[in-house]
Structures are given as structure tokens and as C-alpha cells.
Design an enzyme around this catalytic site. Structure first.
Site, PDB file in Angstrom:
ATOM      1  N   ASP A  68      41.165  35.288  51.081  1.00 55.12           N
ATOM      2  CA  ASP A  68      42.230  36.298  51.365  1.00 55.12           C
ATOM      3  C   ASP A  68      42.418  36.808  52.695  1.00 55.12           C
ATOM      4  O   ASP A  68      41.508  36.756  53.342  1.00 55.12           O
ATOM      5  CB  ASP A  68      42.425  37.281  50.017  1.00 55.12           C
ATOM      6  CG  ASP A  68      41.131  37.963  49.627  1.00 55.12           C
ATOM      7  OD1 ASP A  68      40.212  37.838  50.890  1.00 55.12           O
ATOM      8  OD2 ASP A  68      40.945  38.588  48.886  1.00 55.12           O
ATOM      9  N   ASN A 137      41.150  46.520  39.489  1.00 51.05           N
ATOM     10  CA  ASN A 137      42.333  46.298  38.554  1.00 51.05           C
ATOM     11  C   ASN A 137      42.330  44.823  37.856  1.00 51.05           C
ATOM     12  O   ASN A 137      43.168  44.236  37.352  1.00 51.05           O
ATOM     13  CB  ASN A 137      43.618  46.292  39.296  1.00 51.05           C
ATOM     14  CG  ASN A 137      43.644  45.437  40.596  1.00 51.05           C
ATOM     15  OD1 ASN A 137      42.545  44.584  40.631  1.00 51.05           O
ATOM     16  ND2 ASN A 137      44.956  45.454  41.040  1.00 51.05           N
ATOM     17  N   HIS A 139      41.642  42.057  39.617  1.00 44.08           N
ATOM     18  CA  HIS A 139      42.227  40.919  40.451  1.00 44.08           C
ATOM     19  C   HIS A 139      40.954  39.987  40.874  1.00 44.08           C
ATOM     20  O   HIS A 139      39.782  40.568  41.118  1.00 44.08           O
ATOM     21  CB  HIS A 139      42.818  41.390  41.722  1.00 44.08           C
ATOM     22  CG  HIS A 139      42.178  42.013  42.590  1.00 44.08           C
ATOM     23  ND1 HIS A 139      42.608  42.685  43.734  1.00 44.08           N
ATOM     24  CD2 HIS A 139      40.774  41.852  43.263  1.00 44.08           C
ATOM     25  CE1 HIS A 139      41.689  43.371  44.406  1.00 44.08           C
ATOM     26  NE2 HIS A 139      40.443  42.734  44.116  1.00 44.08           N
ATOM     27  N   GLU A 144      46.932  39.485  42.017  1.00 43.74           N
ATOM     28  CA  GLU A 144      46.959  40.997  41.480  1.00 43.74           C
ATOM     29  C   GLU A 144      47.557  41.160  39.991  1.00 43.74           C
ATOM     30  O   GLU A 144      48.293  39.882  39.697  1.00 43.74           O
ATOM     31  CB  GLU A 144      47.900  41.752  42.382  1.00 43.74           C
ATOM     32  CG  GLU A 144      47.527  42.290  43.651  1.00 43.74           C
ATOM     33  CD  GLU A 144      46.594  43.539  43.781  1.00 43.74           C
ATOM     34  OE1 GLU A 144      45.492  43.150  43.252  1.00 43.74           O
ATOM     35  OE2 GLU A 144      46.741  44.003  44.840  1.00 43.74           O
TER      36      GLU A 144
HETATM   37  P1  PGA Z   1      34.460  45.376  46.155  1.00 44.53           P
HETATM   38  O1  PGA Z   1      35.802  44.557  46.260  1.00 44.53           O
HETATM   39  O2  PGA Z   1      33.336  44.016  46.346  1.00 44.53           O
HETATM   40  O3  PGA Z   1      34.570  45.898  47.842  1.00 44.53           O
HETATM   41  O4  PGA Z   1      34.081  46.188  45.263  1.00 44.53           O
HETATM   42  C1  PGA Z   1      35.912  43.596  45.263  1.00 44.53           C
HETATM   43  C2  PGA Z   1      37.429  43.248  44.943  1.00 44.53           C
HETATM   44  O5  PGA Z   1      38.317  44.181  45.343  1.00 44.53           O
HETATM   45  O6  PGA Z   1      37.596  42.095  44.836  1.00 44.53           O
END
Ligand code: PGA
Length: 240
Positions: A68, A137, A139, A144
Site C-alpha cells: 500500500d 480496525n 484492515h 478499510e
Molecule cells: P502495525 O500496523 O504493524 O504498525 O500495527 C498494522 C496495520 O495497521 O496494518
């Protein structure tokens, strides 16, 4: 949890070593594997171990796909997820950056950039491996909630939850409001998924994602229908 294999680890080194081992196992014997790799804090220790422990050049033939990217951010911007992918995975593992399929958040025609990405995935016969983190959340990438499993590679407005969690990466700079993400469709079609989940901040989402109803409101819940998912989760996330 039929297609899911779950390993619960201690936090820190145990988590990183287990994550590195499952990624190494997935790419062992598949030197040209097509692999999409997440950024975020969760996989950094595993990537560092991989770079340290894999025999030199054994990963250099991987076909790496970016997961992404923020819209409107240049690759040398400190927030760029392309830059983070390069620093954390591509360069340490000796992959030629020119062979990486990047998501171009600066493209004039973002839809065309997403189509080019999907064409590259299709041209290689789909992804062999998706190494993913779990958003607070639910995702995957920036798919999302709500995202259904046929969601394609596309531009998405970021949710308040993602903006809040991603603000921690570069607190001095604002989080862009939209991003390109590999579609849930190409991620769920990966032949194997490795999902890495760490920290108490994921405790409220990890059980709904892996054991709750399968729903677009928790995009990661679609992994429950995937035939080959390896989940590595630390106790802080699993037992909090
Ligand atoms: P993080 O992010 O590894 O920094 O917790 C994961 C995400 O938001 O997909």
C-alpha cells in the site's frame, strides 16, 4: 479456524523469530516467489532477522510487490511506504528495487496505476505469499472496513482509526487522507498468507478477526475462509 494455523508467542524476540521462520519456510525452495510485504511496526523485527539469517542472495530473486502507499507522497518522503518497504525488506534482503512492483501514489491517473499493479499480479500468475499485519480496525493493507472480498486494488479514503494509528509512525508529519492499497481480492487469492499480530493494541480486534463472524466490517475476517493462513500472534495481543 480450518485453514488457519495459529502460533502464540512471547512478545519481542520470540515473536520476531517465529515470524521470520514462517516467512523463511514459505519462501524456501521458491526463489522466484511473488510476495507482497506489509510495512507497519509489527513485521520489522522479523524482516531484520530474515535479512540476518537467510543465506546471502537466497531472497534476491523474490518478486516483491508493495502492499500500500499514501496518495501524493514522494518515495523519498519519510512517510512513504515504498521507502519503508525498501529500507526494511527490499534492500536488506538484496532484492533489486527495479524488479519490485510499486504502487504509484503520485500517478496522475491513480486508477490506471492500480490496474497496472493488478496486471503485474495477473502476469505472474497471482501472489505466492502475502505477509500482512492487522489494522486495529481489522484492515488488511488499507482495505478499510467495510471491504468485501472482491474489493480490487484502488484508492481508498483512510479511516479515522487508520489515521490515528499511522500517525505514530511519523508524529511530526500529517498522515495523508487517502492511499492506494492492493485489493482484498489479490491478497485473499495469495496461495499462502502470513498474518503477524503483536501488542495489546490488537487485543480487541484479533479474536473478532480470526474467530468472529466473517464480515466486510472486519476485512481480515475473510482470512477464515482462506485455505492456507499462518498466524503468528504474541501473548499481549492474544491474551490481553
Ligand atoms: P502495525 O500496523 O504493524 O504498525 O500495527 C498494522 C496495520 O495497521 O496494518
Amino acid at each position: 479456524m480450518s485453514g488457519l494455523r495459529l502460533t502464540v508467542t512471547d512478545r519481542g524476540e520470540d515473536f520476531d523469530a517465529t515470524g521470520a521462520a514462517v516467512i523463511a519456510e514459505a519462501i524456501a525452495g521458491a526463489p522466484g516467489a511473488a510476495i507482497v510485504v506489509a510495512t507497519g511496526r509489527t513485521p520489522m523485527g522479523a524482516y531484520a532477522r530474515l535479512a540476518r539469517d537467510l543465506p546471502a542472495r537466497s531472497a534476491s530473486g523474490l518478486r516483491v510487490f508493495q502492499l500500500d502507499e499514501y496518495v501524493g507522497v514522494t518515495p523519498d518522503d519519510p512517510r512513504s511506504l515504498a521507502g519503508w518497504t525498501r529500507r526494511s525488506f527490499v534492500d536488506p534482503l538484496g532484492v533489486d528495487p527495479d524488479t519490485v512492483v510499486w504502487l504509484d501514489g503520485l500517478a496522475e491517473d491513480l486508477a490506471a496505476a492500480c490496474r497496472a499493479y493488478d496486471d503485474a499480479v495477473a502476469a505472474i500468475g497471482g501472489l505466492d505469499l502475502a505477509v500482512l499485519g492487522l489494522g486495529p480496525n481489522g484492515h488488511l493493507g488499507f482495505n478499510e472496513p467495510p471491504s468485501d472480498p472482491s474489493s480490487g486494488t484502488r484508492e481508498v479514503p483512510l479511516s479515522d482509526a487508520s489515521i490515528a494509528s499511522n500517525a505514530a509512525y511519523r508524529p511530526e508529519l500529517p498522515v495523508p487522507r487517502s492511499a492506494l492499497t492492493a485489493g482484498l481480492d489479490v491478497l485473499l487469492a495469495a496461495r499462502r498468507v502470513v498474518l503477524l499480530v503483536s501488542g495489546a493494541g490488537k487485543a480487541a480486534i484479533v479474536h473478532p478477526a480470526l474467530e468472529g463472524p466473517v464480515t466486510p466490517e472486519v476485512p481480515a475476517s475473510f482470512l477464515q475462509r482462506h485455505p492456507d493462513v499462518v498466524v503468528v500472534v504474541d501473548r499481549d495481543a492474544w491474551e490481553s
